[in-house]
Design a protein around this motif. Structure first.
Motif, PDB file in Angstrom:
ATOM      1  N   PRO A  25     -39.232 -45.151 -25.640  1.00 12.20           N
ATOM      2  CA  PRO A  25     -39.130 -45.864 -26.923  1.00 12.20           C
ATOM      3  C   PRO A  25     -37.679 -46.135 -27.262  1.00 12.20           C
ATOM      4  O   PRO A  25     -36.774 -45.488 -26.732  1.00 12.20           O
ATOM      5  N   PRO A  26     -37.430 -47.110 -28.152  1.00 14.09           N
ATOM      6  CA  PRO A  26     -36.052 -47.431 -28.533  1.00 14.09           C
ATOM      7  C   PRO A  26     -35.351 -46.226 -29.159  1.00 14.09           C
ATOM      8  O   PRO A  26     -35.855 -45.629 -30.116  1.00 14.09           O
ATOM      9  N   ALA A  27     -34.213 -45.863 -28.616  1.00 13.20           N
ATOM     10  CA  ALA A  27     -33.502 -44.678 -29.096  1.00 13.20           C
ATOM     11  C   ALA A  27     -33.042 -44.833 -30.535  1.00 13.20           C
ATOM     12  O   ALA A  27     -32.891 -43.843 -31.259  1.00 13.20           O
ATOM     13  N   GLU A  28     -32.796 -46.087 -30.961  1.00 11.03           N
ATOM     14  CA  GLU A  28     -32.278 -46.303 -32.312  1.00 11.03           C
ATOM     15  C   GLU A  28     -33.374 -46.181 -33.381  1.00 11.03           C
ATOM     16  O   GLU A  28     -33.080 -46.169 -34.581  1.00 11.03           O
ATOM     17  N   LYS A  29     -34.646 -46.108 -32.945  1.00  6.24           N
ATOM     18  CA  LYS A  29     -35.745 -45.985 -33.898  1.00  6.24           C
ATOM     19  C   LYS A  29     -36.219 -44.538 -33.947  1.00  6.24           C
ATOM     20  O   LYS A  29     -36.601 -43.952 -32.927  1.00  6.24           O
ATOM     21  N   LYS A  30     -36.193 -43.969 -35.129  1.00  2.00           N
ATOM     22  CA  LYS A  30     -36.633 -42.594 -35.323  1.00  2.00           C
ATOM     23  C   LYS A  30     -38.121 -42.462 -35.002  1.00  2.00           C
ATOM     24  O   LYS A  30     -38.926 -43.329 -35.354  1.00  2.00           O
ATOM     25  N   ALA A  31     -38.476 -41.379 -34.327  1.00  2.37           N
ATOM     26  CA  ALA A  31     -39.884 -41.139 -34.013  1.00  2.37           C
ATOM     27  C   ALA A  31     -40.681 -40.913 -35.291  1.00  2.37           C
ATOM     28  O   ALA A  31     -40.249 -40.170 -36.182  1.00  2.37           O
ATOM     29  N   ILE A  32     -41.846 -41.558 -35.374  1.00  2.92           N
ATOM     30  CA  ILE A  32     -42.774 -41.330 -36.486  1.00  2.92           C
ATOM     31  C   ILE A  32     -44.139 -41.018 -35.879  1.00  2.92           C
ATOM     32  O   ILE A  32     -44.708 -41.839 -35.157  1.00  2.92           O
TER      33      ILE A  32
END
Length: 398
Positions: A25-32
């Motif tokens: 997943p994109p590293a810049e997007k926080k996991a939800i």
């Protein structure tokens, strides 16, 4: 080893981990995570205080039956919540504290199933996987009733054959349902009690989501409500399971109860005495405080209402999704197959959901959970809104 262990299926989250393995997943997007149904709202402070105030009870062996104060608090709560006439629920005979409903559902099945009778354990499909595993390890055959949109996501009990009812030993109900959020109507509960009498099976009602609903003036009915309206003061063949995990945001307390038919609970107590699963006394005293308070429960429902309103506003225009009757899950249809949707959503947006097919079983080539995903609205409001916006962008990009 018990040969029945070989028949247990991987848990949905094992399948999910395998599905997502290797995705970046994109590293810049926080996991939800909207995958695990673990409440994230703050636990009531007064429960923690009650727990801390009674730590001297660590020096006491707890009894399986539990302390009278807890059983009395539970019986009183059932009377208030489900309109059970005062005195019907004998706290000494009709109530047992348990270490959460998961443990209780499994152990209860081992108690009730008669291995010699080639019996069925009947459950909704999709379902909480403990029903299936408990049935297999008790030597029974699981039988699945599909929960489809055209029947309000409840099983079509009228379509069940007399042969199935005759072989049924336990009928598991889940209301509001996991993952569908569907409520079983009161009239249906009454019909099922009549069927239990006719065919001599036990109704095990998993009601651990019963306190998560939308209309404060109309709390949903439960199996005890049906017993009360039928004048069934002995609760014959009827047993309910409740927990503080969802109601009070206390999953780590591992505290719930089983209530109903005294003859069944007498056997269940015997099983549990050998099983070695007594609830610590300090946990029981903290549980008394939780069952005696409704203020924190109403506040909890308000938080979920806010999240449902926000997420449905965002997702409604792009997904086939409806507000459930209760619980904290959304159960939308997916524009592509549910596994592809789940993996690609994770890979592109860093949002985790569960494929509906992982929560169901295929019967005659048909899986009623396929083409849907389960979204648990357990994260804080801001995270739920962000997740919904990412999902909306993902769907538009398909």
């Amino acid at each position: 080893m018990n040969e029945a262990l070989n028949h247990l299926q991987p848990y949905p989250f094992e399948k999910l981990r395998a599905l997502l393995a290797g995705a970046q997943p994109p590293a810049e997007k926080k996991a939800i995570a909207l995958s695990i149904g673990e409440p994230k709202h703050r636990s009531p402070a007064f429960v923690a205080e009650a727990l801390a105030a009674n730590l001297e009870q660590l020096a006491v062996y707890p009894t399986t039956l539990g302390i009278p104060a807890l059983r009395e608090a539970i019986a009183a709560w059932c009377e208030r919540r489900f309109q059970v006439p005062a005195g019907w629920l004998d706290a000494a005979r009709h109530v047992l504290p348990v270490n959460g409903t998961r443990e209780a559902l499994f152990a209860f099945t081992q108690t009730v199933v008669n291995r010699a009778d080639n019996g069925l354990v009947v459950s909704p499909n999709p379902f909480y996987q403990i029903y299936e595993g408990a049935a297999l390890l008790a030597g029974a055959e699981p039988h699945y009733l599909p929960c489809l949109a055209e029947n309000g996501f409840n099983p079509d009990f009228d379509a069940v054959t007399a042969e199935v009812w005759q072989r049924c030993q336990i009928l598991f109900l889940c209301s509001p349902g996991n993952p569908t959020g569907a409520l079983i109507p009161l009239d249906t509960l009454k019909k099922l009690i009549a069927l239990a009498d006719e065919h001599d099976f036990v109704i095990a009602a998993d009601e651990c989501y019963s306190e998560l609903y939308f209309d404060e003036q109309n709390p949903p009915a439960g199996l005890l409500t049906a017993c009360a309206e039928l004048g069934r003061s002995d609760f014959k063949r009827c047993v309910v399971f409740h927990s503080l995990s969802k109601r009070s945001n206390l999953p780590g307390l591992r505290s719930g109860f089983v209530a109903g038919d005294a003859a069944i609970l007498k056997s269940f107590l015997l099983y549990r005495t050998y099983h070695g699963c007594a609830m610590p006394v300090q946990t029981q005293l903290a549980s008394v405080a939780a069952w005696n308070d409704e203020v924190h429960v109403r506040a909890n429902r308000a938080l979920y209402r806010e999240k449902f309103d926000a997420m449905l506003d965002i997702l409604g225009p792009v997904l086939d999704v409806q507000r459930p009757d209760g619980g904290f899950y959304l159960w939308p249809k997916t524009p592509v197959d549910d596994e592809t949707f789940t993996r690609e959503l994770f890979a592109r947006e860093h949002v985790t959901v569960v494929p509906g097919s992982y929560l169901s079983r295929a019967v005659d080539g048909f899986n009623p959970g396929a083409g849907r995903v389960r979204m648990a609205l357990v994260a804080p409001l801001a995270e739920c809104v962000e997740a919904a916006e990412r999902i909306r962008a993902f769907v538009k990009g398909l």
